[in-house]
Design an enzyme around this catalytic site. Structure first.
Site, PDB file in Angstrom:
ATOM      1  CG  ASP A  13      -2.299 -13.320  -5.737  1.00 57.79           C
ATOM      2  OD1 ASP A  13      -2.145 -14.404  -5.156  1.00 57.79           O
ATOM      3  OD2 ASP A  13      -1.630 -12.976  -6.737  1.00 57.79           O
ATOM      4  CE1 TYR A  62       2.774 -11.371 -10.584  1.00 59.29           C
ATOM      5  CE2 TYR A  62       1.141 -10.665  -8.987  1.00 59.29           C
ATOM      6  CZ  TYR A  62       1.634 -11.618  -9.854  1.00 59.29           C
ATOM      7  OH  TYR A  62       0.964 -12.809  -9.982  1.00 59.29           O
ATOM      8  CE  LYS A  87       1.047 -15.304  -6.963  1.00 55.30           C
ATOM      9  NZ  LYS A  87       0.778 -13.860  -7.008  1.00 55.30           N
ATOM     10  CG  HIS A 115       5.645 -16.355  -9.074  1.00 52.95           C
ATOM     11  ND1 HIS A 115       5.745 -14.988  -9.056  1.00 52.95           N
ATOM     12  CD2 HIS A 115       4.575 -16.616  -9.865  1.00 52.95           C
ATOM     13  CE1 HIS A 115       4.800 -14.457  -9.804  1.00 52.95           C
ATOM     14  NE2 HIS A 115       4.077 -15.436 -10.304  1.00 52.95           N
ATOM     15  CB  ILE A 165      -6.893 -13.813  -7.638  1.00 54.50           C
ATOM     16  CG1 ILE A 165      -6.027 -14.830  -8.399  1.00 54.50           C
ATOM     17  CG2 ILE A 165      -6.991 -14.195  -6.168  1.00 54.50           C
ATOM     18  CD1 ILE A 165      -4.563 -14.787  -8.010  1.00 54.50           C
ATOM     19  CE  LYS A 184      -4.350  -8.143 -15.499  1.00 51.89           C
ATOM     20  NZ  LYS A 184      -4.029  -6.965 -16.305  1.00 51.89           N
ATOM     21  NE  ARG A 200     -14.113  -4.602 -17.494  1.00 53.42           N
ATOM     22  CZ  ARG A 200     -13.275  -4.382 -18.504  1.00 53.42           C
ATOM     23  NH1 ARG A 200     -12.188  -5.108 -18.614  1.00 53.42           N
ATOM     24  NH2 ARG A 200     -13.542  -3.474 -19.409  1.00 53.42           N
TER      25      ARG A 200
END
Length: 274
Positions: free
Chosen positions: A46, A51, A76, A109, A229, A231, A237
């Site tokens: 995603d 971004y 988006k 978005h 989702i 991140k 992680r």
């Protein structure tokens, strides 16, 4: 490892219930982060025009060796590109940055109600869907009133609404609206940007299951039926967040987590953000 479950969207398209987000990951680091995610087993990625890391996602996808039909790619449309013609042009730019000829899911978005362009924007997404340039269309951060207007004034029900959602902000009324209209709920900021991971209830449940607090919260999302989702740009992680398929929270665990709802927003208010 147990395979990732899928959610069937209202147009029959299947989306992995556990995906990988790249919000706040700079483009240079995104390529390595997405490669690590794909090596770990994630198949849903995603991103968003805002971004600034669609090129990094594209590089990772191209070099991964994972067949395109095994991937689910979401991006988006940013607020400044709302409106029918602007949205179509912005989609072309996103596709070029990703190096793809189709995305799996394209989202508006934010509703940006002050601009009052999201209905015309949605009609542009309907065209992209009809033209086969995206397999599904949806929205992000839409409130019930915004969704109802789309239902009243356009022809296609959004497949997804991606919203801020975590134990501190459970958005029950919005999720009920989704359920009534067959709109899938997708959670961004599923860990409240870490704000809840020291919570005594969550740490107690984590200790009982031999899991981390983050794994408990992500498992809570899956058992609620949310698409989630998480991140991270940290390999350990990324792998930890994927390792949530081999345990299950009890009914008592779920009830205790539900009791943590307190309207905690970590992001903007969709009714006023423009």
């Amino acid at each position: 490892m147990t395979s990732v479950p899928h959610v069937v969207l209202n147009n029959g398209v299947r989306i992995p219930q556990l995906g990988f987000g790249v919000f706040q990951v700079d483009d240079a680091r995104t390529t390595d982060a997405v490669r690590t995610a794909l090596e770990t087993g994630y198949r849903s990625i995603d991103t968003a025009a805002a971004y600034g890391n669609e090129p990094g996602v594209g590089r990772a996808l191209a070099s991964s060796g994972v067949p395109r039909d095994e991937l689910f790619v979401t991006t988006k449309l940013w607020n400044d590109d709302q409106g029918y013609d602007a949205a179509l042009t912005a989609f072309d730019r996103s596709l070029a940055r990703l190096g793809l000829d189709q995305v799996d899911l394209y989202l508006i978005h934010w509703p940006t109600p002050g601009r009052d362009r999201y209905v015309d924007t949605w009609r542009a997404l309907e065209k992209l869907l009809a033209d086969g340039r995206t397999r599904a269309i949806g929205v992000s951060n839409f409130q019930p009133a915004h969704l109802q207007r789309l239902l009243d004034e356009t022809g296609i029900v959004p497949a997804v609404n991606q919203i801020e959602l975590h134990p501190g902000l459970q958005q029950a009324a919005l999720r009920d609206f989704h359920a009534q209209h067959d709109i899938a709920t997708e959670a961004w900021s599923p860990l409240a940007q870490g704000a809840l991971l020291d919570d005594a209830t969550i740490t107690r449940i984590a200790g009982r299951h031999g899991r981390t607090p983050a794994q408990v919260v992500l498992r809570w999302h899956l058992q609620l039926g949310n698409i989630v989702i998480p991140k991270s740009a940290t390999p350990a992680r990324i792998r930890e967040n994927f390792d949530i398929l081999g345990f299950e929270l009890s009914a008592d665990d779920l009830e205790a987590l539900t009791a943590l709802d307190r309207g905690l927003r970590t992001g903007p208010d969709p009714d006023s953000f423009n």
